[in-house]
Design a protein around this motif. Structure first.
Motif, short mmCIF file in Angstrom:
data_model
loop_
_atom_site.label_atom_id
_atom_site.label_comp_id
_atom_site.label_asym_id
_atom_site.label_seq_id
_atom_site.Cartn_x
_atom_site.Cartn_y
_atom_site.Cartn_z
N VAL A 144 -21.69 4.18 33.65
CA VAL A 144 -22.47 5.19 32.93
C VAL A 144 -23.57 4.53 32.11
CG1 VAL A 144 -20.50 6.75 32.81
CG2 VAL A 144 -20.93 5.17 30.92
N GLY A 145 -24.58 5.34 31.80
CA GLY A 145 -25.66 4.91 30.91
C GLY A 145 -25.46 5.53 29.54
N GLY A 146 -26.21 6.58 29.26
CA GLY A 146 -26.10 7.15 27.92
C GLY A 146 -25.96 8.65 27.88
N THR A 147 -25.61 9.29 29.01
CA THR A 147 -25.52 10.75 29.01
C THR A 147 -24.11 11.20 28.64
OG1 THR A 147 -24.98 10.83 31.37
CG2 THR A 147 -27.29 10.94 30.77
N THR A 148 -24.03 12.18 27.76
CA THR A 148 -22.75 12.69 27.28
C THR A 148 -21.88 13.17 28.43
OG1 THR A 148 -23.76 13.34 25.18
CG2 THR A 148 -21.66 14.37 25.76
N GLN A 149 -22.49 13.87 29.38
CA GLN A 149 -21.74 14.44 30.50
C GLN A 149 -20.98 13.37 31.27
OE1 GLN A 149 -24.22 16.35 33.41
NE2 GLN A 149 -22.50 17.13 34.61
N SER A 150 -21.60 12.20 31.44
CA SER A 150 -20.96 11.13 32.21
C SER A 150 -19.70 10.61 31.51
CB SER A 150 -21.95 9.99 32.44
OG SER A 150 -23.03 10.41 33.23
N PHE A 151 -19.76 10.48 30.20
CA PHE A 151 -18.60 10.00 29.44
C PHE A 151 -17.47 11.02 29.50
CE2 PHE A 151 -21.90 7.27 27.92
CZ PHE A 151 -21.28 6.10 27.48
N VAL A 152 -17.82 12.29 29.37
CA VAL A 152 -16.81 13.34 29.43
C VAL A 152 -16.19 13.40 30.82
CG1 VAL A 152 -16.44 15.83 29.31
CG2 VAL A 152 -17.88 14.71 27.61
N ARG A 153 -17.00 13.30 31.86
CA ARG A 153 -16.48 13.33 33.24
C ARG A 153 -15.48 12.19 33.47
NH1 ARG A 153 -21.01 12.97 36.09
NH2 ARG A 153 -21.13 15.08 36.92
N ALA A 154 -15.84 10.99 33.04
CA ALA A 154 -14.95 9.85 33.23
C ALA A 154 -13.62 10.07 32.51
CB ALA A 154 -15.60 8.58 32.71
N GLY A 155 -13.67 10.63 31.31
CA GLY A 155 -12.45 10.90 30.56
C GLY A 155 -11.58 11.94 31.24
N ARG A 156 -12.18 13.03 31.65
CA ARG A 156 -11.42 14.10 32.29
C ARG A 156 -10.78 13.64 33.60
NH1 ARG A 156 -15.72 19.10 31.28
NH2 ARG A 156 -15.18 19.45 29.06
N LEU A 157 -11.47 12.76 34.31
CA LEU A 157 -10.93 12.25 35.57
C LEU A 157 -9.95 11.10 35.36
CD1 LEU A 157 -14.20 12.28 37.72
CD2 LEU A 157 -12.26 13.86 37.90
N GLY A 158 -9.91 10.57 34.14
CA GLY A 158 -9.01 9.45 33.86
C GLY A 158 -9.46 8.15 34.49
N LEU A 159 -10.77 8.01 34.69
CA LEU A 159 -11.30 6.81 35.33
C LEU A 159 -11.69 5.76 34.29
CD1 LEU A 159 -13.70 8.38 38.00
CD2 LEU A 159 -11.38 7.51 38.35
N PRO A 160 -11.48 4.49 34.59
CA PRO A 160 -11.99 3.44 33.71
C PRO A 160 -13.51 3.58 33.58
CG PRO A 160 -10.51 2.52 35.35
CD PRO A 160 -10.76 3.94 35.76
N LEU A 161 -14.01 3.26 32.42
CA LEU A 161 -15.42 3.50 32.08
C LEU A 161 -16.15 2.16 31.96
CD1 LEU A 161 -17.38 5.86 30.96
CD2 LEU A 161 -16.75 4.97 28.71
N MET A 162 -17.24 1.99 32.70
CA MET A 162 -18.09 0.81 32.55
C MET A 162 -19.41 1.25 31.95
SD MET A 162 -18.68 -2.37 32.68
CE MET A 162 -17.22 -3.02 33.51
N VAL A 163 -19.64 0.84 30.70
CA VAL A 163 -20.82 1.26 29.96
C VAL A 163 -21.90 0.20 30.09
CG1 VAL A 163 -21.69 2.10 27.75
CG2 VAL A 163 -19.26 2.38 28.32
N ALA A 164 -23.03 0.58 30.65
CA ALA A 164 -24.17 -0.35 30.77
C ALA A 164 -25.06 -0.17 29.55
CB ALA A 164 -24.94 -0.06 32.05
#
Length: 343
Positions: A177-197
Motif C-alpha cells: 500500500v501507499g497512502g490511501t485509507t481504503q487500502s489499509f482498511v481492505r488489508a485489515g478486513r482481509l487479514g492480509l499482512p501489510l507492506m507499507v511503502a
C-alpha cells in the motif's frame, strides 16, 4: 523483525553503462545469493515494464535465485495484480514455493507506475475495480483448490481445480500500500499482512493508517499476531554517513528528477534531501549504527513492524556499492537491531 532488500532489477545498459542486460541480471542474482549468505531474511523483486528496469517477469528472476540460495525468503515487491491474471500469478509463485520448499511469498499492489495497463490492453478507468476483483480471485485460489468464481474482467471459473498447490499450506500474500485509507482498511478486513511503502515524507505520519489497519483487522475477527506490518523504504548503508551520502545522492537526484519530469514535480533540492534523510524522514541512509537506530525508531513510531526492506535501486548504484551495502546490513545492521530489540 525481518530485514531484507527489494530490487527493481536495474538495467545498467539503460543508464549508459557498458554492462549489458544479461550481465545486469547475473549481477542481481549474485546479490541475492550474497544476501542469503549474509543472513538477510527476505529479497523482493518488483514489477515494471520500463527500459531502465529488467523486472517485468519477477517470478522468473526469483526462480533463478532459488537454485543458489538456501534460507532467504523470495517475494514479489510488488506484483501488479490489476494487470495480471490471478491464476497464472498463483501458479508461478506456487511453483516457486515448491522449488524453494516454502520460501516463496507474494506482495500484491497497484504499483507506482501504470505502464502495465496499456501494455496489456486494460483501461486505466478500471484501475481500482481491476485491483479489487483480481485480488479477490487470487485469495480464493490461494484458499481453495477448486474455485467457483465470476467477475467482470476475466472469464468465469466453474468447479475449476487450480494447480500446482504450494509447498506451504497457505502461500503468504501481503498487500502493498501507499497512502490511501481504503487500502489499509481492505488489508485489515482481509487479514492480509501489510507492506507499507514510505518513499517520502515522515514515516511516523503513517501511524494513524497503520492503527486503522489493525483496528479493521480486529473488527473483522482476525488475530492481532496475524496482522503483520512491513515497511519498505528508500535507503542505503555505507561505511559512514558521509560516505553513504556521497555514493547515494548523485544517482538519487538524477532518478528523482527524471521521474519528476514525468509527473510534474520540481527538481530535487538539497533542502528536500536533508529533510528526507533527517531522523524522522523516510529515507534510511547512513552508516550501520545510524541506519539501525532509524529502523528501530520508525518501527516504534508505527507501533511495531515485522519486516523492513531497503529499496536501493532508485539511486542507480553500481554493483560494488550494492554488495557493500548487503555486507554491512548482514554483518552490522542486523546484529545491532537484534541487540536493540532486546532492550
Amino acid at each position: 523483525m525481518e530485514i531484507g532488500i527489494d530490487s527493481f532489477a536495474t538495467n545498467f545498459t539503460a543508464l549508459g553503462s557498458k554492462i549489458n542486460s544479461s550481465e545486469s541480471l547475473r549481477l542481481l542474482l549474485q546479490r541475492i545469493q550474497f544476501a542469503d549468505e549474509k543472513g538477510l531474511d527476505v529479497f523482493g523483486i518488483g514489477e515494471h515494464h520500463r527500459k531502465e528496469f529488467l523486472d517485468s517477469a519477477p517470478s522468473v528472476i526469483l526462480a533463478a535465485a532459488a537454485g543458489t540460495t538456501q534460507r532467504i525468503k523470495l517475494t514479489s515487491a510488488v506484483s501488479v495484480i490489476g494487470a495480471d491474471d490471478p491464476v497464472r500469478l498463483f501458479q508461478n509463485y506456487a511453483t516457486l514455493d515448491l522449488i524453494t520448499q516454502g520460501r516463496a511469498e507474494i506482495v500484491v499492489g497497484r504499483g507506482s507506475f501504470v505502464d502495465a495497463y496499456p501494455l496489456f490492453g486494460l483501461n486505466l478507468e478500471d484501475y481500482d475495480a481491476l485491483f479489487a476483483e483480481k485480488l479477490d480471485l487470487l485469495l480464493q485460489i490461494r484458499d481453495n483448490e477448486t474455485v467457483n468464481w465470476n467477475g467482470r474482467f476475466r472469464p468465469a471459473l466453474k468447479d475449476q481445480a487450480i494447480y500446482p498447490r504450494p509447498f506451504q499450506e497457505k502461500l503468504p500474500i501481503w498487500l502493498g500500500v501507499g497512502g490511501t485509507t481504503q487500502s489499509f482498511v481492505r488489508a485489515g478486513r482481509l487479514g492480509l499482512p501489510l507492506m507499507v511503502a514510505v518513499i517520502g515524507g515522515e514515516t511516523h505520519r503513517f501511524r494513524p493508517l497503520v492503527d486503522l489497519y489493525r483496528e479493521s483487522g480486529l473488527e473483522a475477527g482476525h488475530k492481532l499476531e496475524d496482522l503483520k506490518v512491513g515497511l519498505h523504504s528508500t535507503g542505503f548503508v555505507g561505511a559512514t554517513t558521509s560516505a553513504s551520502t556521497k555514493i547515494f545522492l548523485p544517482g538519487y537526484t538524477k532518478a528523482m528528477n527524471n521521474i519528476g519530469k514525468e509527473r510534474g514535480w520540481g527538481p530535487l533540492t538539497q533542502e528536500h534531501f536533508e529533510r528526507e534523510t533527517s531522523p524522522l524522514g523516510a529515507i534510511v541512509l547512513g552508516g550501520p549504527e545510524e541506519v539501525a537506530e532509524k529502523i528501530i525508531r520508525h518501527a516504534k513510531a508505527l507501533g511495531g513492524i515485522n519486516r523492513f526492506t531497503f529499496q536501493m535501486d532508485v539511486a542507480n548504484l553500481e554493483h560494488e556499492y550494492l554488495m557493500e551495502a548487503i555486507e554491512l546490513i548482514g554483518d552490522k545492521v542486523i546484529p545491532i537491531i537484534r541487540e536493540m530489540e532486546k532492550v
